[in-house]
Scaffold this active site. Structure first.
Site, PDB file in Angstrom:
ATOM      1  N   GLU A   1      -1.811  -4.419  52.234  1.00  0.00           N
ATOM      2  CA  GLU A   1      -1.276  -3.588  53.315  1.00  0.00           C
ATOM      3  C   GLU A   1      -2.402  -2.974  54.149  1.00  0.00           C
ATOM      4  O   GLU A   1      -2.398  -3.027  55.378  1.00  0.00           O
ATOM      5  CB  GLU A   1      -0.450  -2.464  52.688  1.00  0.00           C
ATOM      6  CG  GLU A   1       0.308  -1.628  53.649  1.00  0.00           C
ATOM      7  CD  GLU A   1       1.709  -2.174  53.851  1.00  0.00           C
ATOM      8  OE1 GLU A   1       2.405  -2.404  52.852  1.00  0.00           O
ATOM      9  OE2 GLU A   1       2.078  -2.378  55.003  1.00  0.00           O
TER      10      GLU A   1
ATOM     11  N   ASP B   1      -3.275  -3.957  58.234  1.00  0.00           N
ATOM     12  CA  ASP B   1      -3.243  -2.998  59.343  1.00  0.00           C
ATOM     13  C   ASP B   1      -4.524  -3.040  60.157  1.00  0.00           C
ATOM     14  O   ASP B   1      -4.505  -3.156  61.379  1.00  0.00           O
ATOM     15  CB  ASP B   1      -3.095  -1.562  58.810  1.00  0.00           C
ATOM     16  CG  ASP B   1      -1.747  -1.294  58.177  1.00  0.00           C
ATOM     17  OD1 ASP B   1      -0.925  -2.218  58.133  1.00  0.00           O
ATOM     18  OD2 ASP B   1      -1.533  -0.157  57.721  1.00  0.00           O
TER      19      ASP B   1
ATOM     20  N   SER C   1       5.069  -4.015  58.733  1.00  0.00           N
ATOM     21  CA  SER C   1       3.741  -3.394  58.712  1.00  0.00           C
ATOM     22  C   SER C   1       2.712  -4.340  59.332  1.00  0.00           C
ATOM     23  O   SER C   1       1.581  -3.939  59.586  1.00  0.00           O
ATOM     24  CB  SER C   1       3.341  -3.012  57.291  1.00  0.00           C
ATOM     25  OG  SER C   1       3.619  -4.044  56.399  1.00  0.00           O
TER      26      SER C   1
ATOM     27  N   ASP D   1      12.668 -11.398  75.354  1.00  0.00           N
ATOM     28  CA  ASP D   1      13.922 -11.006  74.710  1.00  0.00           C
ATOM     29  C   ASP D   1      14.158 -11.903  73.494  1.00  0.00           C
ATOM     30  O   ASP D   1      14.037 -13.124  73.593  1.00  0.00           O
ATOM     31  CB  ASP D   1      15.066 -11.138  75.722  1.00  0.00           C
ATOM     32  CG  ASP D   1      16.314 -10.402  75.279  1.00  0.00           C
ATOM     33  OD1 ASP D   1      16.274  -9.736  74.225  1.00  0.00           O
ATOM     34  OD2 ASP D   1      17.325 -10.487  75.996  1.00  0.00           O
ATOM     35  N   VAL D   2      14.442 -11.286  72.364  1.00  0.00           N
ATOM     36  CA  VAL D   2      14.759 -12.052  71.154  1.00  0.00           C
ATOM     37  C   VAL D   2      16.275 -12.011  70.996  1.00  0.00           C
ATOM     38  O   VAL D   2      16.868 -10.931  70.934  1.00  0.00           O
ATOM     39  CB  VAL D   2      14.056 -11.444  69.919  1.00  0.00           C
ATOM     40  CG1 VAL D   2      14.403 -12.222  68.655  1.00  0.00           C
ATOM     41  CG2 VAL D   2      12.539 -11.418  70.139  1.00  0.00           C
TER      42      VAL D   2
ATOM     43  N   ASP E   1      18.657  -4.664  71.271  1.00  0.00           N
ATOM     44  CA  ASP E   1      19.527  -4.773  70.100  1.00  0.00           C
ATOM     45  C   ASP E   1      18.870  -4.037  68.924  1.00  0.00           C
ATOM     46  O   ASP E   1      17.661  -3.833  68.910  1.00  0.00           O
ATOM     47  CB  ASP E   1      19.799  -6.243  69.753  1.00  0.00           C
ATOM     48  CG  ASP E   1      18.517  -7.021  69.515  1.00  0.00           C
ATOM     49  OD1 ASP E   1      17.846  -6.768  68.495  1.00  0.00           O
ATOM     50  OD2 ASP E   1      18.168  -7.897  70.343  1.00  0.00           O
TER      51      ASP E   1
END
Ligand SMILES: *[C@@H]1O[C@H](CO)[C@@H](O)[C@H](O)[C@H]1NC(C)=O
Ligand SMILES: *[C@@H]1O[C@H](CO)[C@@H](O)[C@H](O)[C@H]1NC(C)=O
Ligand SMILES: *[C@@H]1O[C@H](CO)[C@@H](O)[C@H](O)[C@H]1NC(C)=O
Ligand SMILES: *[C@@H]1O[C@H](CO)[C@@H](O)[C@H](O)[C@H]1NC(C)=O
Ligand SMILES: *[C@@H]1O[C@H](CO)[C@@H](O)[C@H](O)[C@H]1NC(C)=O
Length: 559
Positions: free
Chosen positions: A268, A272, A472, A514-515, A540
């Site tokens: 993690e 990042d 993440s 746009d997805v 959405d």
């Protein structure tokens, strides 16, 4: 005069009644923490007192003015000193709280510049005396140890109205991504020939050219990490050597705030840093790492205290931290929201991962299920980032929903004005909404936008690892892209983007791909059968407005 009178009452009624400060706060021990035993009365712990602030409504109004491009005050950010003048607790509040602490023998306290937090070291005996009902125990998980109260606490009724909450009593740090989850996703995809997400793939997909790197003097960005894991400078260097070709970038973090333990590198933590520095290439980067010295501290809260105690901070912050909204007290979340407002009026952009459990699922005591929003993803005062996958995993083509992408509607915070039009339009147009009892259409809806979150390459402990997934990953990518836009704004003499949402929703999707394909996961019950919300045209609650098309988004935000 009034102060004297109140103190007199406080002293005279010291044997009087106490009241619970944090109604609704979950006090159950999370299942991955093992109970060790009672903490001895002479041991020391640190508690954080959130003092009641002043002028919170004015702060909110100011945030609205500086973040709304149609306002004359747009971009007219204020300094931490000015924030302090506005919100710092009244003299009365400060006196009453300090007097209460002193009358119990608590004297070792530190404040922050805004004077709205006090952090005090005391023995367990004193803490239990100060907070009637509390009982401190030690817990361990994965070699980590901490001290929490297994029972609810009260405070004296005379300080009740002067405090928002006490930190270090209940909330456990959320657990991070485990290796199992990473490898589970690996089995799901045809990994062998998979392209995988690299800085080059991201930069190609989001239309970043080699020239799109930072060059402004005072630009900066940050990732904040609260897990017991650390990024290793050698991993970052190796990552940039392997994957940093074709664009100018930095290979070092400029500043680490907090304790960077010498322990194992975490996926993690590596993720990042590696990706904010690949998207926001050549921009000065800070890491806020696991702040807090005591087993009793809440690392996320410690980070918020740092923000109120540092006058110079990076402009963009990305954070992969979240908890179930229903496990936190409203008093706590309201106060955390105020902390986000304090950051927003300073021109800082706060980006949170939307979570990796889709709409989430909570089993109701009376039977049945409901979706489970996550906080701070559900805060109206942050920008929340969802996740996508490549439609064709072998090509850099268009994106579809990553089924893990967190999204939904808050049960605590009402829908902010900036998103009402977009969310209402979605609710009206969407024909396949989940049953009404699963979600609350009056709440703040999230995420706000998205980026790829699937199959990332990461270097951790000197080893390149594929198939790393989660929001993440998408959050630092969006953070880096916003930093590039800040960079171009600074070069033109414009202020930072600050709290983006009012402006983002006014763009109506301009500058974002746009997805529209795919649904995210939710309760595995008969009613919804594992399906939460589905992506749709425009905004959405799965991928927000979509993913960044850098040159178009830059043009739209460079005014
Ligand atoms: C805030 O900063 C001041 C000055 O550096 C320091 O003395 C104080 O301990 C800090 N507060 C906390 C809560 O750490
Ligand atoms: C941006 O990316 C899209 C999709 O990859 C592509 O169709 C478009 O031509 C690109 N635009 C620019 C200006 O590069
Ligand atoms: C990288 O950033 C530095 C300033 O931090 C700047 O001097 C340099 O020109 C930048 N590189 C590019 C390619 O823009
Ligand atoms: C950068 O910061 C320094 C000091 O913090 C300041 O003097 C300088 O004017 C800033 N430069 C720009 C371009 O904002
Ligand atoms: C729905 O959300 C609103 C805030 O927008 C809240 O006041 C209300 O209690 C929520 N309802 C449920 C059933 O959680």
């Amino acid at each position: 005069m009034r102060i004297v009178v109140t103190l007199y009452i406080l002293v005279c009624s010291s044997s009087g009644l106490s009241e619970y400060l944090e109604a609704g706060q979950n006090i159950l021990t999370p299942e991955n923490w093992a109970h060790v035993g009672r903490v001895t009365p002479t041991e020391e712990l640190d508690l954080t007192f959130a003092l009641k602030q002043q002028n919170v409504e004015q702060l909110e109004e100011l945030l609205h003015l500086v973040s709304d491009p149609s306002s004359a005050q747009y971009g007219k950010y204020v300094t931490l000193e000015e924030v302090s003048t506005l919100v710092r607790p009244s003299q009365l509040t400060q006196k009453v709280v300090r007097q209460w602490l002193q009358s119990h023998g608590v004297s070792d306290c530190q404040s922050v510049l805004t004077q709205d937090f006090l952090q005090c070291t005391m023995t367990v005996r004193l803490a239990e005396d100060l907070l009637p009902g509390s009982e401190f125990h030690r817990y361990t998980s994965d070699g980590q140890s901490l001290v929490r109260s297994s029972t609810s606490y009260q405070v004296h009724k005379d300080v009740f109205e002067h405090l928002d909450f006490v930190g270090g009593v209940h909330r456990f740090p959320p657990r991070g991504r485990d290796q199992n989850k990473v490898s589970m996703k690996k089995r799901r995809s045809d990994a062998k020939f998979h392209l995988g997400v690299t800085p080059a793939a991201l930069r190609a997909r989001y239309n970043l050219t080699a020239a799109d790197v930072g060059s402004a003097q005072n630009n900066s960005q940050a990732v904040a990490q609260f897990l017991e894991q650390f990024y290793h400078p050698a991993d970052l260097a190796e990552f940039m050597m392997l994957f940093g070709k074709g664009f100018q970038h930095r290979s070092d973090v400029d500043r680490v705030v907090g304790t960077q333990g010498g322990g194992k590198a975490g996926i993690e933590a590596s993720l990042d840093v590696e990706y904010i520095m690949s998207a926001g290439a050549n921009i000065s980067t800070w890491v806020f790492s696991n702040p807090g010295r005591h087993e009793s501290q809440e690392p996320f809260l410690q980070w918020l205290l740092l923000l109120s105690n540092m006058t110079d901070l990076p402009w963009v912050h990305t954070i992969s931290y979240g908890d179930d909204e229903d496990s936190l007290s409203t008093a706590y979340m309201m106060r955390i929201n105020t902390e986000f407002m304090k950051a927003g009026v300073r021109g800082l952009s706060m980006l949170f991962a939307s979570g990796d459990s889709g709409a989430g699922c909570k089993h109701l005591t009376g039977g049945g299920n409901t979706f489970r929003p996550s906080f701070p993803a559900s805060s109206p005062y942050v920008t929340t980032v969802g996740g996508t996958s490549f439609k064709n995993p072998f090509k850099i083509t268009y994106e579809v929903t990553d089924y893990i992408s967190g999204g939904g509607f808050s049960n605590v915070f009402k829908m902010p004005d900036y998103q009402v039009g977009a969310v209402k339009a979605y609710l009206k147009a969407e024909s396949a909404l989940p049953p009404k009892m699963y979600f609350n259409t009056s709440g703040r809806a999230y995420p706000d936008l998205a980026a790829l979150s699937d199959n990332y390459w990461v270097v951790s402990d000197r080893v390149p690892i594929p198939w790393v997934s989660g929001t993440s990953a998408s959050t630092p990518v969006v953070g880096g892209i916003l930093s590039l836009i800040n960079d171009q704004r600074f070069l033109k003499g414009l202020p930072a983007l600050g709290f983006l949402n009012p402006r983002l929703y006014q763009l109506q999707g301009q500058g974002l791909f746009d997805v529209t394909d795919g649904c995210h996961l939710a309760c595995l019950d008969e009613q919804v059968q594992g399906k939460g919300f589905c992506a749709a045209r425009s905004w959405d609650p799965v991928t927000g407005w979509g993913t960044p098309d850098y040159p178009v988004l830059l043009a739209a935000l460079l005014k």
